[in-house]
Design a protein around this motif. Sequence first.
Motif, PDB file in Angstrom:
ATOM      1  N   MET A   1      10.415  -5.200 -25.102  1.00 51.56           N
ATOM      2  CA  MET A   1       9.713  -3.943 -25.233  1.00 51.56           C
ATOM      3  C   MET A   1       8.637  -4.116 -26.305  1.00 51.56           C
ATOM      4  O   MET A   1       8.886  -4.685 -27.355  1.00 51.56           O
ATOM      5  CB  MET A   1      10.712  -2.847 -25.589  1.00 51.56           C
ATOM      6  N   PHE A   2       7.440  -3.629 -26.025  1.00 51.07           N
ATOM      7  CA  PHE A   2       6.309  -3.880 -26.925  1.00 51.07           C
ATOM      8  C   PHE A   2       6.474  -3.194 -28.273  1.00 51.07           C
ATOM      9  O   PHE A   2       5.914  -3.655 -29.267  1.00 51.07           O
ATOM     10  CB  PHE A   2       4.986  -3.473 -26.264  1.00 51.07           C
ATOM     11  N   LEU A   3       7.243  -2.115 -28.359  1.00 51.64           N
ATOM     12  CA  LEU A   3       7.439  -1.444 -29.651  1.00 51.64           C
ATOM     13  C   LEU A   3       8.172  -2.346 -30.632  1.00 51.64           C
ATOM     14  O   LEU A   3       7.826  -2.400 -31.810  1.00 51.64           O
ATOM     15  CB  LEU A   3       8.220  -0.142 -29.450  1.00 51.64           C
ATOM     16  N   THR A   4       9.158  -3.071 -30.140  1.00 59.07           N
ATOM     17  CA  THR A   4       9.909  -4.000 -30.984  1.00 59.07           C
ATOM     18  C   THR A   4       9.065  -5.231 -31.303  1.00 59.07           C
ATOM     19  O   THR A   4       9.053  -5.701 -32.444  1.00 59.07           O
ATOM     20  CB  THR A   4      11.214  -4.416 -30.285  1.00 59.07           C
ATOM     21  N   ASP A   5       8.348  -5.746 -30.313  1.00 59.70           N
ATOM     22  CA  ASP A   5       7.501  -6.923 -30.532  1.00 59.70           C
ATOM     23  C   ASP A   5       6.393  -6.643 -31.544  1.00 59.70           C
ATOM     24  O   ASP A   5       6.006  -7.528 -32.302  1.00 59.70           O
ATOM     25  CB  ASP A   5       6.885  -7.381 -29.215  1.00 59.70           C
ATOM     26  N   ALA A   6       5.880  -5.420 -31.565  1.00 58.55           N
ATOM     27  CA  ALA A   6       4.806  -5.058 -32.485  1.00 58.55           C
ATOM     28  C   ALA A   6       5.333  -4.691 -33.876  1.00 58.55           C
ATOM     29  O   ALA A   6       4.548  -4.494 -34.801  1.00 58.55           O
ATOM     30  CB  ALA A   6       4.012  -3.888 -31.920  1.00 58.55           C
ATOM     31  N   GLY A  13      17.162  -0.736 -28.796  1.00 59.92           N
ATOM     32  CA  GLY A  13      17.957   0.488 -28.753  1.00 59.92           C
ATOM     33  C   GLY A  13      17.298   1.617 -29.523  1.00 59.92           C
ATOM     34  O   GLY A  13      17.289   2.767 -29.080  1.00 59.92           O
ATOM     35  N   GLU A  14      16.736   1.289 -30.685  1.00 64.85           N
ATOM     36  CA  GLU A  14      16.020   2.292 -31.469  1.00 64.85           C
ATOM     37  C   GLU A  14      14.797   2.782 -30.706  1.00 64.85           C
ATOM     38  O   GLU A  14      14.499   3.977 -30.696  1.00 64.85           O
ATOM     39  CB  GLU A  14      15.595   1.714 -32.821  1.00 64.85           C
ATOM     40  N   ALA A  15      14.105   1.871 -30.051  1.00 60.88           N
ATOM     41  CA  ALA A  15      12.926   2.251 -29.267  1.00 60.88           C
ATOM     42  C   ALA A  15      13.311   3.207 -28.133  1.00 60.88           C
ATOM     43  O   ALA A  15      12.657   4.231 -27.921  1.00 60.88           O
ATOM     44  CB  ALA A  15      12.250   1.009 -28.701  1.00 60.88           C
ATOM     45  N   ARG A  16      14.386   2.880 -27.413  1.00 60.28           N
ATOM     46  CA  ARG A  16      14.844   3.757 -26.324  1.00 60.28           C
ATOM     47  C   ARG A  16      15.266   5.128 -26.846  1.00 60.28           C
ATOM     48  O   ARG A  16      14.994   6.154 -26.227  1.00 60.28           O
ATOM     49  CB  ARG A  16      16.004   3.110 -25.584  1.00 60.28           C
ATOM     50  N   ARG A  17      15.947   5.141 -27.991  1.00 65.40           N
ATOM     51  CA  ARG A  17      16.382   6.404 -28.580  1.00 65.40           C
ATOM     52  C   ARG A  17      15.187   7.280 -28.952  1.00 65.40           C
ATOM     53  O   ARG A  17      15.163   8.485 -28.663  1.00 65.40           O
ATOM     54  CB  ARG A  17      17.235   6.134 -29.823  1.00 65.40           C
ATOM     55  N   LEU A  18      14.163   6.683 -29.562  1.00 61.09           N
ATOM     56  CA  LEU A  18      12.979   7.446 -29.947  1.00 61.09           C
ATOM     57  C   LEU A  18      12.209   7.957 -28.724  1.00 61.09           C
ATOM     58  O   LEU A  18      11.693   9.074 -28.738  1.00 61.09           O
ATOM     59  CB  LEU A  18      12.077   6.589 -30.839  1.00 61.09           C
ATOM     60  N   ILE A  19      12.150   7.149 -27.678  1.00 60.74           N
ATOM     61  CA  ILE A  19      11.492   7.601 -26.446  1.00 60.74           C
ATOM     62  C   ILE A  19      12.268   8.776 -25.862  1.00 60.74           C
ATOM     63  O   ILE A  19      11.680   9.760 -25.402  1.00 60.74           O
ATOM     64  CB  ILE A  19      11.375   6.446 -25.434  1.00 60.74           C
ATOM     65  N   GLY A  20      13.593   8.713 -25.901  1.00 56.65           N
ATOM     66  CA  GLY A  20      14.417   9.817 -25.414  1.00 56.65           C
ATOM     67  C   GLY A  20      14.247  11.090 -26.219  1.00 56.65           C
ATOM     68  O   GLY A  20      14.448  12.193 -25.711  1.00 56.65           O
ATOM     69  N   GLN A  21      13.855  10.970 -27.478  1.00 54.87           N
ATOM     70  CA  GLN A  21      13.625  12.120 -28.350  1.00 54.87           C
ATOM     71  C   GLN A  21      12.175  12.589 -28.313  1.00 54.87           C
ATOM     72  O   GLN A  21      11.763  13.409 -29.137  1.00 54.87           O
ATOM     73  CB  GLN A  21      14.009  11.772 -29.779  1.00 54.87           C
ATOM     74  N   ASN A  22      11.385  12.070 -27.379  1.00 57.23           N
ATOM     75  CA  ASN A  22       9.963  12.421 -27.217  1.00 57.23           C
ATOM     76  C   ASN A  22       9.149  12.110 -28.467  1.00 57.23           C
ATOM     77  O   ASN A  22       8.231  12.852 -28.826  1.00 57.23           O
ATOM     78  CB  ASN A  22       9.794  13.889 -26.826  1.00 57.23           C
ATOM     79  N   THR A  32       7.888   9.799 -21.673  1.00 56.46           N
ATOM     80  CA  THR A  32       9.322  10.022 -21.524  1.00 56.46           C
ATOM     81  C   THR A  32       9.990   8.908 -20.733  1.00 56.46           C
ATOM     82  O   THR A  32      11.197   8.931 -20.541  1.00 56.46           O
ATOM     83  CB  THR A  32       9.590  11.359 -20.816  1.00 56.46           C
ATOM     84  N   ASP A  33       9.223   7.925 -20.270  1.00 58.85           N
ATOM     85  CA  ASP A  33       9.756   6.830 -19.464  1.00 58.85           C
ATOM     86  C   ASP A  33       9.481   5.512 -20.182  1.00 58.85           C
ATOM     87  O   ASP A  33       8.344   5.227 -20.554  1.00 58.85           O
ATOM     88  CB  ASP A  33       9.092   6.839 -18.092  1.00 58.85           C
ATOM     89  N   ALA A  34      10.504   4.698 -20.362  1.00 64.14           N
ATOM     90  CA  ALA A  34      10.368   3.455 -21.125  1.00 64.14           C
ATOM     91  C   ALA A  34       9.723   2.327 -20.333  1.00 64.14           C
ATOM     92  O   ALA A  34       9.390   1.295 -20.896  1.00 64.14           O
ATOM     93  CB  ALA A  34      11.730   2.997 -21.626  1.00 64.14           C
ATOM     94  N   VAL A  35       9.538   2.484 -19.039  1.00 60.31           N
ATOM     95  CA  VAL A  35       9.017   1.389 -18.218  1.00 60.31           C
ATOM     96  C   VAL A  35       7.649   1.705 -17.618  1.00 60.31           C
ATOM     97  O   VAL A  35       7.265   1.132 -16.607  1.00 60.31           O
ATOM     98  CB  VAL A  35      10.014   1.020 -17.096  1.00 60.31           C
ATOM     99  N   THR A  36       6.890   2.580 -18.247  1.00 62.22           N
ATOM    100  CA  THR A  36       5.553   2.912 -17.767  1.00 62.22           C
ATOM    101  C   THR A  36       4.612   1.737 -18.014  1.00 62.22           C
ATOM    102  O   THR A  36       4.460   1.294 -19.150  1.00 62.22           O
ATOM    103  CB  THR A  36       5.010   4.159 -18.490  1.00 62.22           C
ATOM    104  N   PRO A  37       3.979   1.195 -16.966  1.00 67.86           N
ATOM    105  CA  PRO A  37       3.055   0.070 -17.170  1.00 67.86           C
ATOM    106  C   PRO A  37       1.711   0.545 -17.744  1.00 67.86           C
ATOM    107  O   PRO A  37       1.331   1.706 -17.573  1.00 67.86           O
ATOM    108  CB  PRO A  37       2.877  -0.499 -15.766  1.00 67.86           C
ATOM    109  N   PHE A  38       1.027  -0.360 -18.419  1.00 64.91           N
ATOM    110  CA  PHE A  38      -0.282  -0.065 -18.985  1.00 64.91           C
ATOM    111  C   PHE A  38      -1.359  -0.749 -18.165  1.00 64.91           C
ATOM    112  O   PHE A  38      -1.259  -1.943 -17.876  1.00 64.91           O
ATOM    113  CB  PHE A  38      -0.379  -0.571 -20.430  1.00 64.91           C
TER     114      PHE A  38
END
Length: 58
Positions: A1-6, A13-22, A32-38
């Motif tokens: 996941m790019f949030l962790t890589d950056a 897990g923290e990244a998924r939790r934060l995405i779930g919390q908007n 709201t979706d963790a797999v949205t492509p750019f």
Amino acid sequence: MFLTDAGLTASRGEARRLIGQNALSVDGVVVTDAVTPFAPGEYVIKLGKKRFLRLTVS
């Protein structure tokens, strides 16, 4: 996941939790979706109130 890589989150897990919390927005739009492509371009990523990242996808 790019949030962790950056370095914005310590774990996937923290990244998924934060995405779930908007807490993630891309160019001002809440994600709201963790797999949205750019598509190629430049984006401003905001995670919470204080963490920002300028992402360039080529």
